[in-house]
Each structure stands twice: as C-alpha cells, then as structure tokens.
Design an enzyme around this catalytic site. Structure first.
Site, PDB file in Angstrom:
ATOM      1  N   LYS A  32       0.811  -1.217   0.000  1.00 45.65           N
ATOM      2  CA  LYS A  32       0.000   0.000   0.000  1.00 45.65           C
ATOM      3  C   LYS A  32       0.843   1.265   0.000  1.00 45.65           C
ATOM      4  CE  LYS A  32      -4.433  -1.537   1.634  1.00 45.65           C
ATOM      5  NZ  LYS A  32      -5.527  -1.407   2.590  1.00 45.65           N
ATOM      6  N   LYS A  62      -5.183 -10.016  -7.273  1.00 44.79           N
ATOM      7  CA  LYS A  62      -6.356 -10.190  -6.419  1.00 44.79           C
ATOM      8  C   LYS A  62      -7.493  -9.258  -6.852  1.00 44.79           C
ATOM      9  CE  LYS A  62      -6.241  -8.348  -2.380  1.00 44.79           C
ATOM     10  NZ  LYS A  62      -5.981  -7.840  -1.052  1.00 44.79           N
ATOM     11  N   LYS A  88     -10.870  -3.596  -4.332  1.00 42.57           N
ATOM     12  CA  LYS A  88     -11.666  -2.366  -4.378  1.00 42.57           C
ATOM     13  C   LYS A  88     -10.942  -1.270  -5.125  1.00 42.57           C
ATOM     14  CE  LYS A  88     -13.396  -3.171   0.319  1.00 42.57           C
ATOM     15  NZ  LYS A  88     -13.171  -2.916   1.728  1.00 42.57           N
TER      16      LYS A  88
HETATM   17  P1  TYM Z   1     -10.859  -5.616   3.669  1.00 41.38           P
HETATM   18  O1  TYM Z   1     -11.836  -4.533   3.969  1.00 41.38           O
HETATM   19  O2  TYM Z   1      -9.795  -5.343   2.664  1.00 41.38           O
HETATM   20  O3  TYM Z   1     -11.623  -6.908   3.168  1.00 41.38           O
HETATM   21  C1  TYM Z   1     -12.711  -7.451   3.901  1.00 41.38           C
HETATM   22  C2  TYM Z   1     -12.649  -8.973   3.840  1.00 41.38           C
HETATM   23  O4  TYM Z   1     -12.714  -9.415   2.477  1.00 41.38           O
HETATM   24  C3  TYM Z   1     -11.632 -10.318   2.215  1.00 41.38           C
HETATM   25  N1  TYM Z   1     -11.210 -10.151   0.813  1.00 41.38           N
HETATM   26  C4  TYM Z   1     -11.130 -11.161  -0.065  1.00 41.38           C
HETATM   27  N2  TYM Z   1     -11.397 -12.477   0.048  1.00 41.38           N
HETATM   28  C5  TYM Z   1     -11.222 -13.244  -1.070  1.00 41.38           C
HETATM   29  N3  TYM Z   1     -10.795 -12.747  -2.264  1.00 41.38           N
HETATM   30  C6  TYM Z   1     -10.530 -11.421  -2.410  1.00 41.38           C
HETATM   31  N4  TYM Z   1     -10.140 -10.940  -3.588  1.00 41.38           N
HETATM   32  C7  TYM Z   1     -10.689 -10.569  -1.278  1.00 41.38           C
HETATM   33  N5  TYM Z   1     -10.508  -9.229  -1.087  1.00 41.38           N
HETATM   34  C8  TYM Z   1     -10.832  -8.997   0.209  1.00 41.38           C
HETATM   35  C9  TYM Z   1     -10.534  -9.888   3.178  1.00 41.38           C
HETATM   36  O5  TYM Z   1      -9.613 -10.929   3.406  1.00 41.38           O
HETATM   37  C10 TYM Z   1     -11.336  -9.538   4.410  1.00 41.38           C
HETATM   38  O6  TYM Z   1     -11.629 -10.711   5.164  1.00 41.38           O
HETATM   39  N6  TYM Z   1      -7.649  -5.584   7.496  1.00 41.38           N
HETATM   40  C11 TYM Z   1      -9.007  -6.003   7.091  1.00 41.38           C
HETATM   41  C12 TYM Z   1     -10.106  -5.410   7.929  1.00 41.38           C
HETATM   42  C13 TYM Z   1      -9.983  -5.635   9.393  1.00 41.38           C
HETATM   43  C14 TYM Z   1     -10.187  -6.869  10.067  1.00 41.38           C
HETATM   44  C15 TYM Z   1     -10.013  -6.576  11.459  1.00 41.38           C
HETATM   45  C16 TYM Z   1     -10.497  -8.150   9.646  1.00 41.38           C
HETATM   46  C17 TYM Z   1      -9.685  -4.712  10.336  1.00 41.38           C
HETATM   47  N7  TYM Z   1      -9.708  -5.252  11.588  1.00 41.38           N
HETATM   48  C18 TYM Z   1     -10.128  -7.568  12.419  1.00 41.38           C
HETATM   49  C19 TYM Z   1     -10.613  -9.147  10.609  1.00 41.38           C
HETATM   50  C20 TYM Z   1     -10.434  -8.856  11.978  1.00 41.38           C
HETATM   51  C21 TYM Z   1      -9.211  -5.546   5.653  1.00 41.38           C
HETATM   52  O7  TYM Z   1      -8.607  -4.639   5.189  1.00 41.38           O
HETATM   53  O8  TYM Z   1     -10.220  -6.173   5.010  1.00 41.38           O
END
Ligand code: TYM
Length: 355
Positions: free
Chosen positions: A115, A217, A220
């Site tokens: 990032k 991947k 967003k």
């Molecule tokens: P975020 O907002 O990027 O994504 C949310 C969830 O979606 C999953 N994900 C995917 N799974 C499969 N294929 C993909 N292409 C894909 N893109 C995203 C992510 O793995 C995630 O589960 N750091 C985290 C948010 C967070 C969090 C937490 C998660 C903050 N605190 C505590 C669990 C526990 C994040 O950026 O997710």
C-alpha cells in the site's frame, strides 16, 4: 482446547466498492457462523483513514458496508454490528499493542509495503501501525475465531504474536490478579489474558482474483471496474463483466490439475464452485471439455441468481438511513460494554491507574 469463550470477530473496511471477493471470502462466512457462535462484525472506519478518505464518502461507505452485512443476512439483534470508531477502547488497546509489537515485526508486513508503494516516507504512521489496531479489534473482545480471506493471514499471525508476547510479559501479574486462563506454551504453563486467535480461511474462495488478470487479487482499488463484480452491480452488469472476463482459448479440463498455469480459468471455476457451494471437482465434472462460451453464461446466471437479491436488499436497506444508524448505535453500545470489561483488566495488568 482453548478455555476462552468461543467468539467470532471480523471487520471490513468502508473504502467503497464491496465486491465478490469480500462477499465470498468474508461476508458469506460471517452469515454462516451466526448459527453456531456469538459474532461481532465491525465496519472498520479507523482503518479506512490510514489512507486519505473523503469524509462524506467515508460516511456513505460506512453505511453501505453495514447495509451489505444486513442484506447478506447478518442479524444485528442476535449478534453485534457496529462501526469501530464508536468504541474508543479499540484505539486504546492499539496503543498498548504499539508498545508490545516490535518494529521488526511490522517491518515484515507485506500489506504495508504494497500500500505504501515506493513512497514510504510519505505513508501515514497509521498505515504502518495498521496491524496493531487490527490485533486490538480482535483482542479487545478476546475473540477466538476470525473469518477472513487469504490476504489477511499475515495480520492474524501478528495478532497471535502480540497476544503471546503480552501473555508472557505479564504472566505473573495476570496470575496474581486472577484474570487469565491457564495456557500451555510448549512444556510451560502461562497465565494468558488473550487467546491465540484462530483464523478461519477455508473453502474455494479464500482468494478471488481479478476478472481482467488472474494473477492479481480482485480489489476495491483496481482502476478497472471490469476487474470486479461489485455487490451493488445489477444483473446486466454482472453478466457483462463475466462475458468480458479474460480467459484462454482452451476448453475447461475435467480435473483440477488441468487448471494449473491457467489462472483465469482457475479463478472462474473457483467462483462457480463457491457460489454453487460445491467442490471444484464437481464443477469440472459438469463442464469439463466445454468451451467458455458455454461456461460463462452458466456462471453469469448463477452469479445473478445469488447476488441480485443481495443488491436489491442493500438498496432497500440503504434507503432507510435512520435504521442503519440505529443498528450501528445499538451495536456500538453493546460492543463498548464488552470492550470496557477487557480494558479494565488490561489497565490493571499493565499498571495504568484508573478507577
Ligand atoms: P478488507 O476490507 O480489505 O476486506 C474485507 C474482507 O474481504 C476479504 N477479501 C477477499 N477475500 C477473497 N478474495 C478477495 N479478492 C478478497 N478481497 C478482500 C478480506 O480478506 C477480508 O476478510 N484488514 C481487514 C479489515 C480488518 C479486520 C479486522 C479483519 C480490520 N480489523 C479484524 C478481521 C479482523 C481488511 O482490510 O479487510
């Protein structure tokens, strides 16, 4: 066996364009886990601001992710749905963890490198410390299980490292205060306050790839909207994106081994398997030997059948802002009470005077 009470926690960032990867990799699992566990699902707005966010768009995205949770089937009365910034104990515990985690640990985090890109000097301090806030999200509820996609694996390993170091550093104090749980670490027994949280990363959809490039991947932030299926896309848009998805000229193989070196085909088969809730092998039994001109329309129909009702429900729920805000307020109060119980003990364990 963990002696901690089983509790599921997970979070999603409100940074726009929730997509099929978020749904299959995370949100759909959140829904399924509700039947067997107590769950806390959080819209992590404080994580979102580690990169620049337009304030009005952040508010809107926070409500949109909440609407997606509810539209997918999360029950905010039986479980807890809220936005992170309402519960200040997340930030408080994150600070404590900033003092537990080591610079070397955070320096190894690949998400920061991705990032921040080349211009690391200009990245926010928050982006660097992102994983300690994530550990705090989970551990402020002493959550035992975290459903996520594959890209969060490293962050969950760090969460376990932080829990373990805290438990070791303060073991005798935790024992004296009687607020811990006896845990075996190798031959030794320590009095741990935090569980070593287990990730739940399983099934055919832990890493959904871009529809334009099977080696990247689905994300967003991809500038091409054709690379992802957004949860808000209508039926025509979903069909168009699948029709235009990159593929190769060969027909589908009959066995999963035949998908090696064919990332786009592998991805589309994985998406089909996940949406239909069947194994890849089963998809290939049905479509092996067929051209994409046959497979893509079948995939488009399936995707529309599964996703269009969620998009419709999201639109309906999003129209009622008062309802969404009420869910977040109520969830925030319930989460806050749980988090404060943990923080009272954490302050005593560390020696921070309070009431
Ligand atoms: P975020 O907002 O990027 O994504 C949310 C969830 O979606 C999953 N994900 C995917 N799974 C499969 N294929 C993909 N292409 C894909 N893109 C995203 C992510 O793995 C995630 O589960 N750091 C985290 C948010 C967070 C969090 C937490 C998660 C903050 N605190 C505590 C669990 C526990 C994040 O950026 O997710």
């Amino acid at each position: 066996m963990s002696a901690f009470k089983p509790l599921v926690f997970s979070g999603v960032q409100p940074t726009g364009n929730l997509h099929l990867g978020n749904y299959l990799g995370a949100i759909r699992k959140f829904v399924a886990l509700q039947d067997t566990s107590d769950c806390i699902y959080c819209v992590v707005d404080m994580h979102a601001i580690t990169m620049w966010q337009d304030p009005a768009e952040l508010e809107q995205s926070t409500r949109e992710v909440t609407a997606a949770f509810l539209a997918a089937g999360i029950d905010p009365a039986k479980h807890i749905v809220f936005n992170q910034s309402r519960v200040m104990q997340h930030a408080e515990l994150a600070w404590v963890f900033n003092c537990v985690a080591r610079m070397g640990w955070l320096n190894r985090m690949t998400q920061f490198k991705d990032k921040a890109g080349k211009d690391r000097e200009n990245a926010s301090v928050g982006l660097f410390a992102y994983p300690t806030l994530m550990a705090a999200d989970i551990l402020v509820y002493r959550a035992t299980h975290v459903p996520v996609g594959d890209d969060q694996k490293q962050h969950l390993e760090l969460t376990r490292d932080i829990a373990q170091k805290f438990n070791n550093d303060f073991s005798s104090r935790i024992e004296a205060l009687g607020c811990g749980v006896e845990m075996k670490v190798g031959e030794e027994t320590v009095h741990g306050f935090f569980p070593l949280t287990e990730p739940i990363i399983e099934g055919p959809a832990t890493r959904i790839m871009s529809l334009r490039d099977g080696t990247k991947k689905m994300s967003k932030s991809d500038p091409s909207d054709l690379s992802r299926i957004n949860l808000t896309d209508d039926a025509d848009t979903i069909s168009k994106k699948i029709r235009k998805a990159k593929t190769d000229p060969a027909p589908l193989p009959s066995e999963p081994e035949g998908l090696k070196e064919r990332p786009e085909a592998d991805n589309l088969v994985g998406i089909y398997a996940s949406l239909a809730e069947i194994a890849r092998e089963e998809v290939l039994r049905q479509f092996g030997g067929q051209q994409f001109s046959v497979f893509k329309p079948a995939l488009a129909d399936l995707a529309v059948e599964k996703l269009a009702p969620i998009a419709g429900e999201m639109r309906r729920i999003s129209a009622d802002r008062g309802y969404i805000d009420g869910v977040l307020r109520d969830g925030g109060m319930r989460a806050g009470a749980l988090a404060e119980t943990t923080m009272k003990d954490v302050r005593r364990i560390i020696g921070l005077l309070g009431d």
